[in-house]
Design a protein around this motif. Structure first.
Motif, mmCIF file in Angstrom:
data_model
loop_
_atom_site.group_PDB
_atom_site.id
_atom_site.type_symbol
_atom_site.label_atom_id
_atom_site.label_comp_id
_atom_site.label_asym_id
_atom_site.label_seq_id
_atom_site.Cartn_x
_atom_site.Cartn_y
_atom_site.Cartn_z
ATOM 1 N N ARG A 98 0.827 -1.202 0.000
ATOM 2 C CA ARG A 98 0.000 0.000 0.000
ATOM 3 C C ARG A 98 0.863 1.254 0.000
ATOM 4 O O ARG A 98 0.586 2.208 -0.733
ATOM 5 N N ALA A 99 1.925 1.252 0.808
ATOM 6 C CA ALA A 99 2.802 2.420 0.889
ATOM 7 C C ALA A 99 3.512 2.664 -0.437
ATOM 8 O O ALA A 99 3.631 3.809 -0.897
ATOM 9 N N ARG A 100 3.995 1.587 -1.071
ATOM 10 C CA ARG A 100 4.701 1.734 -2.340
ATOM 11 C C ARG A 100 3.780 2.294 -3.424
ATOM 12 O O ARG A 100 4.177 3.160 -4.211
ATOM 13 N N ARG A 101 2.543 1.796 -3.460
ATOM 14 C CA ARG A 101 1.595 2.300 -4.457
ATOM 15 C C ARG A 101 1.256 3.763 -4.198
ATOM 16 O O ARG A 101 1.165 4.567 -5.130
ATOM 17 N N GLN A 102 1.104 4.110 -2.910
ATOM 18 C CA GLN A 102 0.766 5.482 -2.561
ATOM 19 C C GLN A 102 1.854 6.449 -3.023
ATOM 20 O O GLN A 102 1.568 7.495 -3.615
ATOM 21 N N LEU A 103 3.101 6.104 -2.763
ATOM 22 C CA LEU A 103 4.206 6.966 -3.162
ATOM 23 C C LEU A 103 4.338 7.007 -4.682
ATOM 24 O O LEU A 103 4.680 8.049 -5.264
ATOM 25 N N GLN A 104 4.065 5.899 -5.328
ATOM 26 C CA GLN A 104 4.113 5.858 -6.791
ATOM 27 C C GLN A 104 3.056 6.789 -7.385
ATOM 28 O O GLN A 104 3.322 7.524 -8.342
ATOM 29 N N LEU A 105 1.870 6.767 -6.802
ATOM 30 C CA LEU A 105 0.798 7.633 -7.291
ATOM 31 C C LEU A 105 1.123 9.100 -7.049
ATOM 32 O O LEU A 105 0.866 9.955 -7.911
ATOM 33 N N GLU A 106 1.678 9.413 -5.876
ATOM 34 C CA GLU A 106 2.033 10.795 -5.565
ATOM 35 C C GLU A 106 3.023 11.340 -6.582
ATOM 36 O O GLU A 106 2.903 12.478 -7.048
ATOM 37 N N THR A 107 4.020 10.541 -6.926
ATOM 38 C CA THR A 107 5.029 10.976 -7.887
ATOM 39 C C THR A 107 4.424 11.133 -9.282
ATOM 40 O O THR A 107 4.655 12.145 -9.962
ATOM 41 N N ALA A 108 3.644 10.155 -9.712
ATOM 42 C CA ALA A 108 3.064 10.191 -11.053
ATOM 43 C C ALA A 108 2.029 11.295 -11.204
ATOM 44 O O ALA A 108 1.854 11.854 -12.297
ATOM 45 N N LEU A 109 1.358 11.633 -10.106
ATOM 46 C CA LEU A 109 0.304 12.641 -10.154
ATOM 47 C C LEU A 109 0.858 14.020 -10.512
ATOM 48 O O LEU A 109 0.152 14.845 -11.093
ATOM 49 N N GLN A 110 2.122 14.260 -10.178
ATOM 50 C CA GLN A 110 2.728 15.561 -10.436
ATOM 51 C C GLN A 110 2.730 15.911 -11.924
ATOM 52 O O GLN A 110 2.642 17.082 -12.298
ATOM 53 N N SER A 111 2.851 14.901 -12.770
ATOM 54 C CA SER A 111 2.943 15.159 -14.215
ATOM 55 C C SER A 111 1.734 14.660 -15.004
ATOM 56 O O SER A 111 1.711 14.750 -16.232
ATOM 57 N N ALA A 112 0.735 14.144 -14.305
ATOM 58 C CA ALA A 112 -0.415 13.544 -14.999
ATOM 59 C C ALA A 112 -1.182 14.552 -15.838
ATOM 60 O O ALA A 112 -1.624 14.240 -16.957
ATOM 61 N N LEU A 113 -1.334 15.770 -15.336
ATOM 62 C CA LEU A 113 -2.091 16.779 -16.077
ATOM 63 C C LEU A 113 -1.327 17.196 -17.343
ATOM 64 O O LEU A 113 -1.916 17.297 -18.424
ATOM 65 N N ALA A 114 -0.015 17.414 -17.192
ATOM 66 C CA ALA A 114 0.797 17.803 -18.346
ATOM 67 C C ALA A 114 0.844 16.705 -19.393
ATOM 68 O O ALA A 114 0.924 16.983 -20.606
ATOM 69 N N ARG A 115 0.775 15.452 -18.962
ATOM 70 C CA ARG A 115 0.817 14.319 -19.888
ATOM 71 C C ARG A 115 -0.562 13.979 -20.455
ATOM 72 O O ARG A 115 -0.712 13.007 -21.191
ATOM 73 N N ARG A 116 -1.571 14.735 -20.073
ATOM 74 C CA ARG A 116 -2.940 14.559 -20.566
ATOM 75 C C ARG A 116 -3.475 13.157 -20.250
ATOM 76 O O ARG A 116 -4.089 12.506 -21.106
ATOM 77 N N GLU A 117 -3.240 12.740 -19.032
ATOM 78 C CA GLU A 117 -3.679 11.404 -18.621
ATOM 79 C C GLU A 117 -5.085 11.411 -18.000
ATOM 80 O O GLU A 117 -5.656 10.351 -17.776
ATOM 81 N N PHE A 118 -5.618 12.598 -17.718
ATOM 82 C CA PHE A 118 -6.959 12.670 -17.138
ATOM 83 C C PHE A 118 -8.020 12.623 -18.237
ATOM 84 O O PHE A 118 -7.827 13.180 -19.322
ATOM 85 N N VAL A 119 -9.107 11.962 -17.927
ATOM 86 C CA VAL A 119 -10.232 11.884 -18.854
ATOM 87 C C VAL A 119 -11.521 12.121 -18.068
ATOM 88 O O VAL A 119 -11.565 11.927 -16.850
#
Length: 289
Positions: A98-119
């Motif tokens: 759970r901790a590893r996934r949480q940190l992975q999401l936190e890091t990836a979330l920083q660039s998700a908007l710029a990468r147009r990953e939201f729908v």
């Protein structure tokens, strides 16, 4: 009691965190400790680099007394050393995942908007008696390239905490209004699009400017936009909420209250708010026969 740091022996220390609300908070503290300790230390004639291995045990999940917590944390620490050092490990593998996934999401979330990953996914609101389409609610989703479709319950709290919910929310509003204009041009008349607004967006005091600017930029008629707010958000500062909502309502935009029944407001109190729709939370009506 507050947080505490104590030296056990040699290069071993105990960090005691008091009143932790969520296990995810422990992982964030551990990650910050590792990052801080990893910074170079200048001494006469050289620069030193320090790393740490952290083991984590929680009360009362892992143990009910100090000795048990210490032993389990010590065991997890050696697990961290075996995993390559300069990392942290929880006592249980489930918590590690759970901790590893949480940190992975936190890091990836920083660039998700710029990468147009939201729908945006859209949920129709239909009149049961006639089947007539009354509105469409915009639902934010994150399509991660490797993790797949990330549930909003996982990334929305992270975005709220680090402030990313503000630019994400601006994108959601603009995209929903653009899509609604497309439907309008295609002949879909008098169908509102509902957009959820976060507490951070609402409290910034710039919502009127954002809404009016977005409507002007997209060309969507104001009466076709509905803004959804949670009951708990409104009850944080009712007087301020009324003023903000009235200024936006003057544009022609409507408001809905989501999750009604989970807070402390009453139907009489809600008369102060310019609200057209109440969405009653399922917990409020679950036991009604």
């Amino acid at each position: 009691t507050g947080d505490m740091v104590a030296r056990v022996s040699g290069d071993e220390f105990i960090v005691l965190l008091a009143d932790v609300a969520h296990l995810d908070d422990v992982a964030r503290v551990a990650d910050k400790l590792l990052a801080t300790l990893a910074e170079p230390v200048a001494v006469p004639g050289r620069t030193l680099f320090v790393t740490a291995s952290l083991g984590i045990a929680t009360y009362p999940r892992d143990a009910g007394d100090f000795e048990g917590l210490f032993n389990h944390a010590d065991s997890a620490m050696y697990h961290a050393k075996q995993a390559g050092r300069n990392n942290f490990q929880f006592f249980t593998e489930e918590m590690n995942r759970r901790a590893r996934r949480q940190l992975q999401l936190e890091t990836a979330l920083q660039s998700a908007l710029a990468r147009r990953e939201f729908v945006l996914h859209y949920q129709p609101q239909v009149e049961l008696g006639s089947g007539r389409l009354l509105g469409i609610e915009a639902l934010l989703r994150w399509q991660h390239p490797t993790l797949g479709l990330v549930p909003p319950g996982e990334f929305i709290p992270l975005a709220e905490e680090n402030g990313l919910i503000v630019p994400i929310g601006e994108w959601v509003l603009a995209q929903a209004c653009r899509d609604a204009c497309t439907w309008l041009d295609a002949g879909l008349r008098d169908v509102q699009v509902a957009v959820n607004v976060s507490s951070r967006q609402f409290q910034q005091g710039k919502l009127l400017e954002l809404v009016s600017g977005t409507l002007a930029a997209t060309g969507l008629p104001a009466h076709l936009l509905d803004i959804e707010l949670t009951e708990s958000l409104l009850m944080e500062d009712p007087d301020s909420a009324v003023a903000i909502m009235q200024s936006i309502s003057a544009l022609g935009v409507t408001f809905s209250i989501d999750d009604f029944g989970t807070g402390y407001s009453s139907l009489a109190y809600l008369r102060r708010f310019p609200v057209t729709t109440l969405k009653i939370d399922r917990s409020f009506v679950a036991e009604i026969v």
